[in-house]
Design a protein around this motif. Structure first.
Motif, PDB file in Angstrom:
ATOM      1  N   UNK A  68       1.023  -0.719  -0.006  1.00  0.00           N
ATOM      2  CA  UNK A  68       0.330  -0.009   0.038  1.00  0.00           C
ATOM      3  C   UNK A  68       0.607   1.234  -0.220  1.00  0.00           C
ATOM      4  N   UNK A  69       0.653   2.054  -0.089  1.00  0.00           N
ATOM      5  CA  UNK A  69       1.226   3.869  -0.156  1.00  0.00           C
ATOM      6  C   UNK A  69       1.259   4.281   0.655  1.00  0.00           C
ATOM      7  N   UNK A  70       2.064   4.839   1.370  1.00  0.00           N
ATOM      8  CA  UNK A  70       2.409   5.385   2.227  1.00  0.00           C
ATOM      9  C   UNK A  70       1.341   6.368   2.920  1.00  0.00           C
ATOM     10  N   UNK A  71       0.778   6.996   2.743  1.00  0.00           N
ATOM     11  CA  UNK A  71      -0.693   8.045   2.945  1.00  0.00           C
ATOM     12  C   UNK A  71      -1.140   7.749   4.514  1.00  0.00           C
ATOM     13  N   UNK A  72      -1.581   8.627   5.333  1.00  0.00           N
ATOM     14  CA  UNK A  72      -1.221   7.812   6.959  1.00  0.00           C
ATOM     15  C   UNK A  72      -2.894   7.101   6.397  1.00  0.00           C
ATOM     16  N   UNK A  93       4.953   7.502  -2.252  1.00  0.00           N
ATOM     17  CA  UNK A  93       4.188   8.064  -2.672  1.00  0.00           C
ATOM     18  C   UNK A  93       5.140   8.504  -4.684  1.00  0.00           C
ATOM     19  N   UNK A  94       4.055   8.997  -5.197  1.00  0.00           N
ATOM     20  CA  UNK A  94       4.523   9.720  -6.489  1.00  0.00           C
ATOM     21  C   UNK A  94       5.272   8.805  -7.513  1.00  0.00           C
ATOM     22  N   UNK A  95       6.284   9.286  -8.203  1.00  0.00           N
ATOM     23  CA  UNK A  95       6.840   8.687  -9.401  1.00  0.00           C
ATOM     24  C   UNK A  95       7.754   7.145  -8.727  1.00  0.00           C
ATOM     25  N   UNK A  96       8.182   7.589  -7.466  1.00  0.00           N
ATOM     26  CA  UNK A  96       9.134   6.442  -6.759  1.00  0.00           C
ATOM     27  C   UNK A  96       7.868   5.430  -6.890  1.00  0.00           C
ATOM     28  N   UNK A  97       6.823   5.072  -6.328  1.00  0.00           N
ATOM     29  CA  UNK A  97       5.742   4.589  -6.202  1.00  0.00           C
ATOM     30  C   UNK A  97       5.204   3.868  -7.159  1.00  0.00           C
ATOM     31  N   UNK A 113      -7.702   4.099  -9.488  1.00  0.00           N
ATOM     32  CA  UNK A 113      -8.580   3.992 -10.066  1.00  0.00           C
ATOM     33  C   UNK A 113      -8.677   4.371 -11.663  1.00  0.00           C
ATOM     34  N   UNK A 114      -8.485   4.742 -12.258  1.00  0.00           N
ATOM     35  CA  UNK A 114      -8.702   5.134 -13.430  1.00  0.00           C
ATOM     36  C   UNK A 114      -8.562   4.742 -14.144  1.00  0.00           C
ATOM     37  N   UNK A 115      -7.596   6.479 -14.827  1.00  0.00           N
ATOM     38  CA  UNK A 115      -6.709   6.296 -16.376  1.00  0.00           C
ATOM     39  C   UNK A 115      -5.183   5.916 -16.134  1.00  0.00           C
ATOM     40  N   UNK A 116      -5.183   6.039 -15.161  1.00  0.00           N
ATOM     41  CA  UNK A 116      -3.729   5.558 -14.641  1.00  0.00           C
ATOM     42  C   UNK A 116      -3.678   4.067 -14.674  1.00  0.00           C
ATOM     43  N   UNK A 117      -4.688   3.729 -13.968  1.00  0.00           N
ATOM     44  CA  UNK A 117      -4.960   1.852 -13.348  1.00  0.00           C
ATOM     45  C   UNK A 117      -4.487   1.297 -15.653  1.00  0.00           C
ATOM     46  N   UNK A 118      -4.508   2.170 -16.267  1.00  0.00           N
ATOM     47  CA  UNK A 118      -4.502   1.182 -17.260  1.00  0.00           C
ATOM     48  C   UNK A 118      -3.318   0.988 -17.799  1.00  0.00           C
TER      49      UNK A 118
END
Length: 426
Positions: free
Chosen positions: A31-35, A64-68, A89-94
């Motif tokens: 998972x991402x590092x958002x609290x 997060x970001x591009x590294x993630x 979700x959304x276009x980034x998932x594609x």
């Protein structure tokens, strides 16, 4: 770099002590590092383990970001992805090529309980869906000062004309700014334009697909152009706060909370900031969708939450699918609410919010309760979003550029980006 966090309930530990180790299954999760994301993942895995003591989870936290993003793509490509992972979700998932890399989940028991608009943002062209939402949705529209509406006897507008009539009434009867804009934080200038996409979809169905295929333009599609025109309307009306060019997001939120200003186009994530900075005024702030031109087609543009996905190489696919099925239940939603609260409606049928949620949160619920009154923001449907948008919306909102010119400039801007992305037909 990722870090590891063991999530295991006391009940699961007891199961192992009593000799259940042989049958125990440990799933990995990334998972991402958002609290809040980490807290939601912990709450869900602990709740699932309590119901299934032979299953535990090893949670990894990525940056997060591009590294993630690079970690996600690399681990999928090398077959080293966790059993379950969290991503947009959304276009980034594609960009992950989900048809090749992810496991479809259309057959989970609670699939139909998920919101149709959300499912569209985690599906491929053949209707295979891959993710379940792990957080509430976020709306784009207007935060407004409820006591002013009550004082002046105003009703929530369903059309843009009604919205501007309310602004006129506020300007005539008070010394408050009818419309708040905060261009020092230039990204906020885009909200009116972006939140108008539900209205674009109503008047120009299929715009997102045509836009991505270079078959539709903001400058030549009247419905799409209206986003820029609404910003021009706000500027030319004279209803904006005088310091719109220097005001910040925090200034705007303070203004709508105190009633110094009455309408603030914004995403509902900002409710949390009001709760933190102006808790005594939180109950004074309501929310409504950005009005369009047809009262009979009034609805909300939605920013979809991230989701849990299963890679095709998961070592425990059936357990992973069962876990995702649990996430898509009221029990899963309750686990998240208990741990991190709820800043918006859940996208799972049967999920409820606490009675004490702020009015601005409860105001979103009717849009989700009626089919067809929500639609994803364009960025969840198309990978094309030009980097110059916020510059152009600031110019239109400041009277420097007219809407038509901004739309033409934006069409040129997105063409450059589409070619960089290697999209066909550009």
């Amino acid at each position: 770099m990722t870090t590891r966090l063991k999530t295991q309930t006391a009940l699961a530990t007891l199961s192992l002590v009593l000799g259940g180790a042989a049958s125990a299954q440990e799933l990995t999760m990334l998972v991402g590092n958002n609290v809040d994301t980490v807290a939601a993942a912990e709450a869900l895995t602990e709740a699932y383990t309590e119901r299934n003591p032979d299953v535990t989870f090893n949670i990894e936290i990525r940056p997060g970001g591009s590294e993630g993003d690079n970690i996600i793509k690399t681990r999928l490509a090398t077959g080293e992805m966790a059993d379950i992972f969290q991503y947009n979700s959304g276009s980034l998932l594609q960009a992950l090529r989900p048809s090749r890399t992810l496991m479809p989940i259309n057959d989970i028991k609670n699939f139909d309980a998920m919101n149709e608009s959300f499912i569209a943002t985690v599906s491929d062209d053949e209707g295979n869906a891959f993710g379940v939402p792990i957080q509430p949705a976020m709306g784009g529209g207007i935060l407004y000062h409820m006591p002013t509406y009550e004082e002046l006897g105003l009703e929530v507008p369903l059309t843009w004309d009604q919205f501007m009539e309310n602004n006129a009434a506020i300007a005539e009867a008070t010394d408050k700014a009818p419309i708040i804009q905060t261009y020092r934080d230039s990204w906020t200038s885009q909200i009116t334009f972006l939140a108008d996409f539900y209205n674009v979809q109503q008047d120009s169905p299929g715009f997102a697909e045509a836009f991505t295929a270079n078959e539709a333009k903001f400058a030549t599609d009247p419905a799409a152009l209206r986003g820029f025109e609404r910003i021009q309307d706000m500027h030319e009306s004279g209803y904006m706060n005088e310091d719109f060019g220097a005001a910040t997001l925090d200034d705007g939120l303070a203004m709508v909370a105190s009633g110094e200003g009455v309408h603030y186009p914004m995403l509902t994530f900002a409710i949390g900031a009001i709760q933190q900075n102006s808790p005594d005024q939180l109950q004074d702030v309501g929310f409504f969708a950005l009005p369009g031109d047809d009262a009979g087609a009034n609805g909300l543009t939605v920013w979809m939450p991230a989701a849990f996905y299963i890679p095709r190489g998961s070592e425990h696919p059936e357990i992973a699918k069962d876990f995702l099925n649990f996430v898509a239940t009221p029990e899963g939603c309750d686990a998240i609410t208990e741990r991190v609260g709820a800043a918006g409606p859940y996208l799972v049928e049967g999920c409820t919010l606490p009675d004490d949620v702020p009015p601005s949160v409860s105001d979103m619920l009717p849009y989700f309760e009626e089919e067809g009154r929500t639609y994803p923001a364009l960025e969840f449907l198309s990978p094309v979003k030009g980097p110059a948008l916020e510059q152009l919306t600031v110019e239109v909102g400041s009277g420097i550029r007219e809407a038509q010119s901004a739309a033409e400039r934006y069409d040129a801007d997105v063409a450059k980006q589409a070619r960089q992305l290697g999209l066909p037909n550009w």
